[in-house]
Design a protein around this motif. Sequence first.
Motif, PDB file in Angstrom:
ATOM      1  N   VAL A 126       0.854  -1.200   0.000  1.00  0.00           N
ATOM      2  CA  VAL A 126       0.000   0.000   0.000  1.00  0.00           C
ATOM      3  C   VAL A 126       0.884   1.242   0.000  1.00  0.00           C
ATOM      4  O   VAL A 126       0.506   2.285   0.530  1.00  0.00           O
ATOM      5  CB  VAL A 126      -0.962  -0.003   1.211  1.00  0.00           C
ATOM      6  CG1 VAL A 126      -2.005  -1.101   1.056  1.00  0.00           C
ATOM      7  CG2 VAL A 126      -0.212  -0.177   2.530  1.00  0.00           C
ATOM      8  N   ARG A 127       2.043   1.141  -0.597  1.00  0.00           N
ATOM      9  CA  ARG A 127       2.999   2.249  -0.638  1.00  0.00           C
ATOM     10  C   ARG A 127       2.362   3.498  -1.249  1.00  0.00           C
ATOM     11  O   ARG A 127       1.735   3.456  -2.310  1.00  0.00           O
ATOM     12  CB  ARG A 127       4.219   1.841  -1.455  1.00  0.00           C
ATOM     13  CG  ARG A 127       5.235   2.940  -1.667  1.00  0.00           C
ATOM     14  CD  ARG A 127       6.407   2.505  -2.513  1.00  0.00           C
ATOM     15  NE  ARG A 127       7.202   1.466  -1.865  1.00  0.00           N
ATOM     16  CZ  ARG A 127       8.516   1.316  -2.054  1.00  0.00           C
ATOM     17  NH1 ARG A 127       9.166   2.139  -2.864  1.00  0.00           N
ATOM     18  NH2 ARG A 127       9.171   0.341  -1.453  1.00  0.00           N
ATOM     19  N   GLY A 128       2.542   4.624  -0.576  1.00  0.00           N
ATOM     20  CA  GLY A 128       2.094   5.895  -1.119  1.00  0.00           C
ATOM     21  C   GLY A 128       0.594   6.107  -1.114  1.00  0.00           C
ATOM     22  O   GLY A 128       0.110   7.031  -1.779  1.00  0.00           O
ATOM     23  N   CYS A 129      -0.154   5.292  -0.366  1.00  0.00           N
ATOM     24  CA  CYS A 129      -1.602   5.497  -0.235  1.00  0.00           C
ATOM     25  C   CYS A 129      -1.816   6.515   0.891  1.00  0.00           C
ATOM     26  O   CYS A 129      -1.911   6.154   2.078  1.00  0.00           O
ATOM     27  CB  CYS A 129      -2.319   4.186   0.060  1.00  0.00           C
ATOM     28  SG  CYS A 129      -2.144   2.963  -1.268  1.00  0.00           S
ATOM     29  N   LYS A 130      -1.884   7.794   0.551  1.00  0.00           N
ATOM     30  CA  LYS A 130      -1.747   8.889   1.507  1.00  0.00           C
ATOM     31  C   LYS A 130      -2.852   8.954   2.552  1.00  0.00           C
ATOM     32  O   LYS A 130      -2.670   9.545   3.614  1.00  0.00           O
ATOM     33  CB  LYS A 130      -1.700  10.224   0.744  1.00  0.00           C
ATOM     34  CG  LYS A 130      -0.649  10.307  -0.344  1.00  0.00           C
ATOM     35  CD  LYS A 130       0.751  10.264   0.206  1.00  0.00           C
ATOM     36  CE  LYS A 130       1.790  10.519  -0.884  1.00  0.00           C
ATOM     37  NZ  LYS A 130       3.176  10.451  -0.381  1.00  0.00           N
ATOM     38  N   ARG A 131      -3.998   8.348   2.291  1.00  0.00           N
ATOM     39  CA  ARG A 131      -5.120   8.459   3.233  1.00  0.00           C
ATOM     40  C   ARG A 131      -5.018   7.454   4.382  1.00  0.00           C
ATOM     41  O   ARG A 131      -5.762   7.551   5.359  1.00  0.00           O
ATOM     42  CB  ARG A 131      -6.443   8.236   2.487  1.00  0.00           C
ATOM     43  CG  ARG A 131      -6.770   9.319   1.453  1.00  0.00           C
ATOM     44  CD  ARG A 131      -8.009   8.954   0.664  1.00  0.00           C
ATOM     45  NE  ARG A 131      -9.182   8.807   1.549  1.00  0.00           N
ATOM     46  CZ  ARG A 131     -10.330   8.257   1.172  1.00  0.00           C
ATOM     47  NH1 ARG A 131     -10.445   7.775  -0.066  1.00  0.00           N
ATOM     48  NH2 ARG A 131     -11.341   8.173   2.011  1.00  0.00           N
ATOM     49  N   LEU A 132      -4.119   6.514   4.291  1.00  0.00           N
ATOM     50  CA  LEU A 132      -4.022   5.493   5.317  1.00  0.00           C
ATOM     51  C   LEU A 132      -3.381   6.037   6.591  1.00  0.00           C
ATOM     52  O   LEU A 132      -2.477   6.866   6.549  1.00  0.00           O
ATOM     53  CB  LEU A 132      -3.209   4.308   4.807  1.00  0.00           C
ATOM     54  CG  LEU A 132      -3.803   3.541   3.616  1.00  0.00           C
ATOM     55  CD1 LEU A 132      -2.899   2.365   3.238  1.00  0.00           C
ATOM     56  CD2 LEU A 132      -5.207   3.046   3.921  1.00  0.00           C
ATOM     57  N   THR A 133      -3.855   5.520   7.737  1.00  0.00           N
ATOM     58  CA  THR A 133      -3.350   5.918   9.048  1.00  0.00           C
ATOM     59  C   THR A 133      -2.984   4.659   9.842  1.00  0.00           C
ATOM     60  O   THR A 133      -2.991   3.545   9.312  1.00  0.00           O
ATOM     61  CB  THR A 133      -4.410   6.715   9.818  1.00  0.00           C
ATOM     62  OG1 THR A 133      -5.499   5.836  10.173  1.00  0.00           O
ATOM     63  CG2 THR A 133      -4.966   7.861   8.971  1.00  0.00           C
ATOM     64  N   ASP A 134      -2.712   4.835  11.127  1.00  0.00           N
ATOM     65  CA  ASP A 134      -2.411   3.685  11.988  1.00  0.00           C
ATOM     66  C   ASP A 134      -3.544   2.672  11.998  1.00  0.00           C
ATOM     67  O   ASP A 134      -3.322   1.470  12.191  1.00  0.00           O
ATOM     68  CB  ASP A 134      -2.156   4.159  13.424  1.00  0.00           C
ATOM     69  CG  ASP A 134      -0.864   4.954  13.558  1.00  0.00           C
ATOM     70  OD1 ASP A 134       0.035   4.749  12.715  1.00  0.00           O
ATOM     71  OD2 ASP A 134      -0.765   5.771  14.484  1.00  0.00           O
ATOM     72  N   ARG A 135      -4.757   3.156  11.792  1.00  0.00           N
ATOM     73  CA  ARG A 135      -5.907   2.254  11.851  1.00  0.00           C
ATOM     74  C   ARG A 135      -5.912   1.242  10.716  1.00  0.00           C
ATOM     75  O   ARG A 135      -6.654   0.255  10.771  1.00  0.00           O
ATOM     76  CB  ARG A 135      -7.209   3.061  11.852  1.00  0.00           C
ATOM     77  CG  ARG A 135      -7.477   3.797  13.157  1.00  0.00           C
ATOM     78  CD  ARG A 135      -8.886   4.369  13.198  1.00  0.00           C
ATOM     79  NE  ARG A 135      -9.052   5.463  12.248  1.00  0.00           N
ATOM     80  CZ  ARG A 135      -8.756   6.728  12.521  1.00  0.00           C
ATOM     81  NH1 ARG A 135      -8.265   7.064  13.709  1.00  0.00           N
ATOM     82  NH2 ARG A 135      -8.938   7.675  11.620  1.00  0.00           N
ATOM     83  N   CYS A 136      -5.094   1.470   9.680  1.00  0.00           N
ATOM     84  CA  CYS A 136      -5.058   0.498   8.579  1.00  0.00           C
ATOM     85  C   CYS A 136      -4.492  -0.844   9.054  1.00  0.00           C
ATOM     86  O   CYS A 136      -4.839  -1.894   8.505  1.00  0.00           O
ATOM     87  CB  CYS A 136      -4.250   1.036   7.404  1.00  0.00           C
ATOM     88  SG  CYS A 136      -2.456   1.022   7.614  1.00  0.00           S
ATOM     89  N   ILE A 137      -3.636  -0.823  10.080  1.00  0.00           N
ATOM     90  CA  ILE A 137      -3.064  -2.069  10.586  1.00  0.00           C
ATOM     91  C   ILE A 137      -4.143  -2.930  11.236  1.00  0.00           C
ATOM     92  O   ILE A 137      -4.278  -4.120  10.942  1.00  0.00           O
ATOM     93  CB  ILE A 137      -1.929  -1.786  11.591  1.00  0.00           C
ATOM     94  CG1 ILE A 137      -0.840  -0.938  10.933  1.00  0.00           C
ATOM     95  CG2 ILE A 137      -1.365  -3.096  12.126  1.00  0.00           C
ATOM     96  CD1 ILE A 137      -0.163  -1.593   9.756  1.00  0.00           C
TER      97      ILE A 137
END
Length: 639
Positions: free
Chosen positions: A448-459
């Motif tokens: 998900v490299r460079g997917c700017k909207r992702l945060t810690d919650r993506c984990i």
Amino acid sequence: MATSASNAEPLELLPSAILATILEKLDVPSICSVASTCKTLNACASQILSFLPNFHLLDLAAPIDLLRPLLQPNPFLRSLKIDCSRLDDSDIEYLVRPSLHELYLHNCEDFSGRLLSAVGGRCVNLRSLYLGSVAEKRGRAIHISDLEELLSGCTQLESLSLMFDVSIFLHHNFSQVWATASAKLAALEIGYISSVMVTELLSPTLGPQQPPSHMQPLVFPHIQRLSLSVDYITDTLVATISKGLMSLSHLDLRDAPIIEPTMTFDLTNPGLQLINQHGKLKYLSLIRSQEYLQTYFRRVNDLGILLMADKCSNMESISLGGFCRVTDTGFRAILHSCSSLQKLRVSHGIQLTDLVFHDISATSLSLTNVSLIWCNLLTNLAIVRLVTNLGLMYLDLRDCRNLGDEALQAIGMLPKLKTLLLDGSDISDMGLSYLRHGVMRSLVSLSVRGCKRLTDRCISAIFDYSSGKVLQDLDLSNLPNLSDNGILLLAKSRVPLMELRMRECPLIGDTSIMALASMQVDEGGWHGSTLRLLDLYNCGHITSLSFRWFKRPYFPRLRCLGVMRSVNRDMVDALERSRPFLCVACRGEELGTGHWDSDGLYGQDQEEVDELEQWLLEGEIESDYGEMGEGGSEEEMED
């Protein structure tokens, strides 16, 4: 494992014949690990190395001082695979052996042409040869006579990969030298060669003072697989290959122009029609790289693709990169004409839209591998239609910037997907949660490299107690909102990752390193990371404090580490000295790059498996001695 130790006989008490049978099942690093546990196993391992048929050691670059006692005289050795980064011409005698049928030498920068002549002189029984980056260090040279000795000496060769610049052989008898190559050669891969040299090589010639009816036979009469990186892909090149190589089933051509090609040095519609004249081609790859210049196949349009598709109905794999004038019409012709197609790759398809998959459900296609890279006009709708192919195992959507959560919801229903690359897309944490209960049960690689909207919650969106346990390769690079809190969640998930990339993450700091170093990775109570590759280049909060966590016993399996030397140069140097088999990259180079893009003759090989580690995980050795071998080979070899 400790609870069952009382029921298992210690390994060193087993009869030598049984020990030999056990060790024969292991790879070289695992044999070294076992040998370090006691004198009995050490002696048995030494004996095994004298008749081991395969010696594969590619996951670390060992110096000759380590290799010398391992590469014992062995008349039964058939396959040798070595990373030669720390070897040179003085070590040739340990590598070239008359008994070899397969020789794979990677990173041969410090060797000269003597390596080629030595292989030709001693390895007369070779069937497969791979030589990578020969003589790329300054001061090293390869002469045409070295190539001649290689080709004339290895008369049984069936597969040859010369992964270096062959255009250095600017010699009048270049074609004559290749005429001495093995008549059994079925696969040829060359790292770089000019298109003019290929044309001259494959064009039939007249013998001296011979009439036209006495044309000399072509070289490579039985070639089935050809993979070349050239300066320009041209009509003449394609025509010469298509006409001359009558048994060709696999054609892979890649160029990277440094100036915009003229008509003479480019591929056009008429040239494209010459492909597959003998009807045997199953695999076709034509890629124009943007490495040096933003350039395309500007002289090919839908008409050329339509006429090519008529001759490619039996194709199983097609890769097209840089065809900027081809629209949905051309690509749909491929989908509807090639009923056997399993793999489709399109890169820089700047006119590709959702319409290309409008009626894909009406075809009989069973696609397993799809790459759509830099196709920015595609939207979620295209992916919804594409995933009606439920057999998809590989899906590369890098830099398709208009894809979002709706596409992930559709992808989440794919039951067999193993690789998913989403770099640069417009997905969110909520979108990734759609993968959790479906595709994450089978996914091995996720980027998900460079997917700017992702945060810690993506984990937490990806991992829970039941999903993500088979994931081995995770790329979280260039995520501006990913912090140490996210990596703490990753460590708590106990996912046994082998490769983790977090480069260019400004909020990642020392806490992440500590968490990864001390994580518990399975229910058996093992501690420490399973990581073999960790890329932390240009992470904003990494300090010198984190370097103590890269010392033994932390990260016992780590082979590649990416950091910035500017963090603390002295500590980086000290780390390299204390762990000589750890490759520390400090200049921003990508670690393990190319493993998603390679389509060469060796591109589909899977990574070498640590067989001892796998055996222990499967519970085949239920003793405390098994745990002694578990820690990976690096520490034992260093000691």
